[in-house]
Design an enzyme around this catalytic site. Sequence first.
Site, mmCIF file in Angstrom:
data_model
loop_
_atom_site.group_PDB
_atom_site.id
_atom_site.type_symbol
_atom_site.label_atom_id
_atom_site.label_comp_id
_atom_site.label_asym_id
_atom_site.label_seq_id
_atom_site.Cartn_x
_atom_site.Cartn_y
_atom_site.Cartn_z
ATOM 1 N N ARG A 1 0.850 -1.197 0.000
ATOM 2 C CA ARG A 1 0.000 0.000 0.000
ATOM 3 C C ARG A 1 0.885 1.246 0.000
ATOM 4 O O ARG A 1 0.629 2.215 -0.711
ATOM 5 C CB ARG A 1 -0.952 0.008 1.207
ATOM 6 N N LYS B 1 -9.196 7.200 -18.881
ATOM 7 C CA LYS B 1 -9.531 7.733 -20.204
ATOM 8 C C LYS B 1 -8.352 7.582 -21.170
ATOM 9 O O LYS B 1 -7.984 6.480 -21.481
ATOM 10 C CB LYS B 1 -10.002 9.179 -20.048
ATOM 11 N N ASP C 1 -7.199 19.432 -13.732
ATOM 12 C CA ASP C 1 -7.585 18.106 -14.229
ATOM 13 C C ASP C 1 -7.203 18.076 -15.712
ATOM 14 O O ASP C 1 -7.803 18.749 -16.540
ATOM 15 C CB ASP C 1 -9.095 17.918 -14.024
ATOM 16 N N TYR D 1 -16.287 18.046 -14.133
ATOM 17 C CA TYR D 1 -16.785 16.659 -14.158
ATOM 18 C C TYR D 1 -17.754 16.439 -12.983
ATOM 19 O O TYR D 1 -17.461 16.856 -11.846
ATOM 20 C CB TYR D 1 -15.582 15.706 -14.050
#
Length: 387
Positions: free
Chosen positions: A49, A199, A174, A102
Site C-alpha cells: 500500500r 480515459k 484536471d 466533471y
Amino acid sequence: MKGERTRAIHLGEDPLETQHGDIVPPIHVAVTFAKKSVRDVESGYVYSRTSNPTRDVLERKLAGLERGKCGFAFSSGLAAEATILLSILRSGDKIVALDDLYGGTKRLFRILEGRFGVRVRYVDATNLHALEKAVGEGARIVWIETPSNPLLKIVDIREAARIAHESGAFLVVDNTFATPVFQKPLTLGADIVIHSATKYLSGHSDILAGAAVAVEEELCEGIGFMQNALGAVLSPHDSWLLLRSIKTLPARMRIHESNAKTIAEWLERDDRVEKVYYPGLSSHPGHDVARRQMAGYSGMVSFEIKGGPEVAVRFVESLRLFHLAESLGGVESLVEIPSLMTHASVPREERLRLGIGDSLIRMSVGIEDVEDLISDIETALKRAFEQ
Ligand SMILES: *Cc1c(COP(=O)(O)O)cnc(C)c1O
C-alpha cells in the site's frame, strides 16, 4: 530524452536495473517484503500500500511525462481527487472551481460542503475577472479542468496560476482531456495535475485508474502520506497494464487529434449542425488560449444538432461505429448525449445555464480510419432527419 514518444516509452524504466534485464517491467504481486535483519525493517519496500516496485515504475513515468517531481497512481480518478482534497483541505477552507467540472468532482465537493464545512464557489473561469474576484475573497484551492466536459471550455492555466498564487491558493488542473502530450499544466504554474487515467492514459477502456503529479516537496510529501493513509492505490497488475498503455499514448493522441479535427471541420460545414465545440476550430471562443497553452487539441468534439432532442436521439442510435456509451479516451469511438447520460443528474435549469442544451452531442473520436467515421456520421445524419 526530449521527444514525447521516446519519453513515454523509456521514462522511469531501466531493464538493466531489473533482476534479469526484463525489457518490460515485471509485475510485483507481493504485498510484503522479507528482510535479513530487524535493523532493515524500514528500508526498501515494506508493504505494497505504501509503495510497490511495479507501481513505482508507473509513478516515475507519470511524474516525468507531466514534468513533475512526484507521481502517484490511484485506483480511479476520483480516488486521486479525494486523496488530493484530504491532503490539502481543513474544515472551513474554500474551493473556487470551474462551473463546468466533471460531475463526480462536484459530488465530492458537495460531500465536503455538507459534512466538513468546506465552502465551494463555482465560477466561469474562462472569465479571468470573475475568477480573480472569487479567489480574491480567499481560497485554499483553485480547481479547473481544461478543456472541460462537455463544452470543451478553455481556461488560461498561466493566468489561473497567477490568480491562485496571489491569494496563496494552490492550482489543481484536471488534465484528463488534454493529456501531457498536448498540455503540461505544471510548466504553466499549476501546483498539482490530476487525471482520470481511465480515459486517454489507459486508452483501451479496460483500466480504471487515477493519477496525480506535483512538483513542490511539501505537496509531494502530503500527497504520499495521504495516499498511504487512505489506501486507494492502483494494483500491480493494473499498474503494469497502464504502463503498457502509456507507451503508445503520444502515437494514439496524434491520431485522436487528427481524426477529431477532420470531423469537427466536417460537422461545421454541415447545415444540419447548429454549432460545433472543438478548441482547434478558430470559431471556438477559447481557441487563442488553447493555441498558446496546448500542443494539440485532443480528440473530444461536441456539437448541437438541429431539429431538437428527438433528432439527437435518432442520430446517436443510428451510428454503427460510434458506440453509444459514457466515458471517453479509448481507441474506439464513442458518442453520448450529455443531457440524458453523463449530465442527467444536473438539474435542467443549471444545465441550460452552463450551455449544455438538450440537443448537445458529445463524441470521443477514436483512432479508426477517419473516412469510415465520417461515412458513419453521414449515414446516421441522413437517418436522423429522414423520419
Ligand atoms: C472520468 C473523469 C473523472 C473521474 O475519473 P474516474 O477514473 O472515473 O474515477 C475525473 N475527471 C474527468 C475530466 C473525467 O473525465
